[in-house]
Design an enzyme around this catalytic site. Structure first.
Site: not given
Ligand SMILES: NC(=O)c1ccc[n+]([C@@H]2O[C@H](COP(=O)([O-])OP(=O)(O)OC[C@H]3O[C@@H](n4cnc5c(N)ncnc54)[C@H](OP(=O)(O)O)[C@@H]3O)[C@@H](O)[C@H]2O)c1
Length: 248
Positions: A142, A155
């Site tokens: 990401s 995350y």
């Protein structure tokens, strides 16, 4: 592109994983699709068959389960023509840290799914890929692996971890003709982003993103950031320090 390509995708029940499955279906691939929600997988399977997939096998799997992941990966490798061409470790969750809750359950779930879910589903394929000197490993990281998202430290850490795993494996696996591609998406429409109430810069539709991701895999990209607008933002921010990125 190889005929009857065998592609295994985790997190294929929705969003990016489902759309990548459809992309490979259009090429007539043999697909192994894994996720926890079986009813959703069955719908994606039908869509893939309608789009031209040669065969689609669905697996109900929690990628945090090492033993089951290993069993399923081996089962898919032995299916039809032995071996594997592409493994796409895409399954992921994006829970906030719940930093002040005193409870590590949620952050741990993010770390376990996003990191161990990747190792659990990639490592079982490596011996076969080495033997056949063929294979592509794709890890969905990401842009959060470059940015500093507030309240989503778990995350971001998980996405840094898997990007670094890929960077570390790439050199060694290259000797065996195994490609390692890390994809770092910005905001892409999916169940994960549908719940966001904040402004998502450069938001991209899932089908557009999946087409670009598959092209990047075809082209042997090492690290692919999309949408493209994030590339200069990350580059400039790395020069200026992290403050700009954390503001974004
Ligand atoms: N959308 C974005 O803007 C964006 C940006 C950067 C990175 N990403 C990454 O892209 C990947 C796909 O996310 P998405 O945006 O497509 O979101 P999504 O629609 O929520 O898809 C997540 C997928 O992961 C699966 N999954 C979650 N936990 C799992 C587990 N324990 N075991 C097996 N499968 C599991 C889900 O299936 P089940 O619930 O059925 O198990 C689902 O298929 C994730 O790794 C995410 O971090 C997304």
């Amino acid at each position: 592109m190889k005929e009857n390509e065998k592609v295994f995708i985790t997190g294929a029940s929705s969003g990016i994983g489902a759309q990548i499955a459809i992309e490979y279906a259009r090429r007539g691939a043999i697909l192994g699709l894994a996720a926890r929600r079986e009813e959703k997988l069955i719908k994606i399977k039908q869509q893939c068959l309608d789009e031209g997939a040669k065969e689609v096998i669905t697996y109900s799997l929690d990628v945090a389960d090492q033993e089951k992941s290993s069993g399923i990966c081996l089962e898919f490798m032995n299916y039809s023509e032995k071996g594997i061409d592409i493994i796409i470790a895409n399954a992921g969750v994006a829970y906030s840290d719940h930093l002040s809750s005193g409870d590590a359950t949620q952050i741990n779930q993010t770390l376990i799914t996003n990191i161990l879910g990747v190792t659990n589903t990639i490592l079982p394929f490596i011996p076969s890929m080495k033997d056949t000197k063929n294979g592509k490993i794709v890890i969905i990281s990401s842009i959060a692996s470059f940015t500093l998202p507030a309240f989503f430290g778990g995350y971001a850490a998980s996405k840094v971890a898997v990007r670094r795993l890929a960077d570390s494996w790439r050199g060694y696996l290259k000797k065996y003709n195994i490609q390692v591609t890390t994809i770092c998406p910005g905001y892409i429409r999916s169940e994960m982003t549908d719940i966001n109430e904040f402004n998502m810069p450069f938001l991209m539709d899932t089908d557009v993103a999946a087409t670009k991701m598959v092209r990047a895999i075809d082209n042997g990209k090492k690290t692919y950031i999309l949408p493209w607008q994030w590339r200069p933002v990350i580059f400039i921010s790395n020069l200026l320090g992290k403050r700009l990125l954390s503001r974004i």
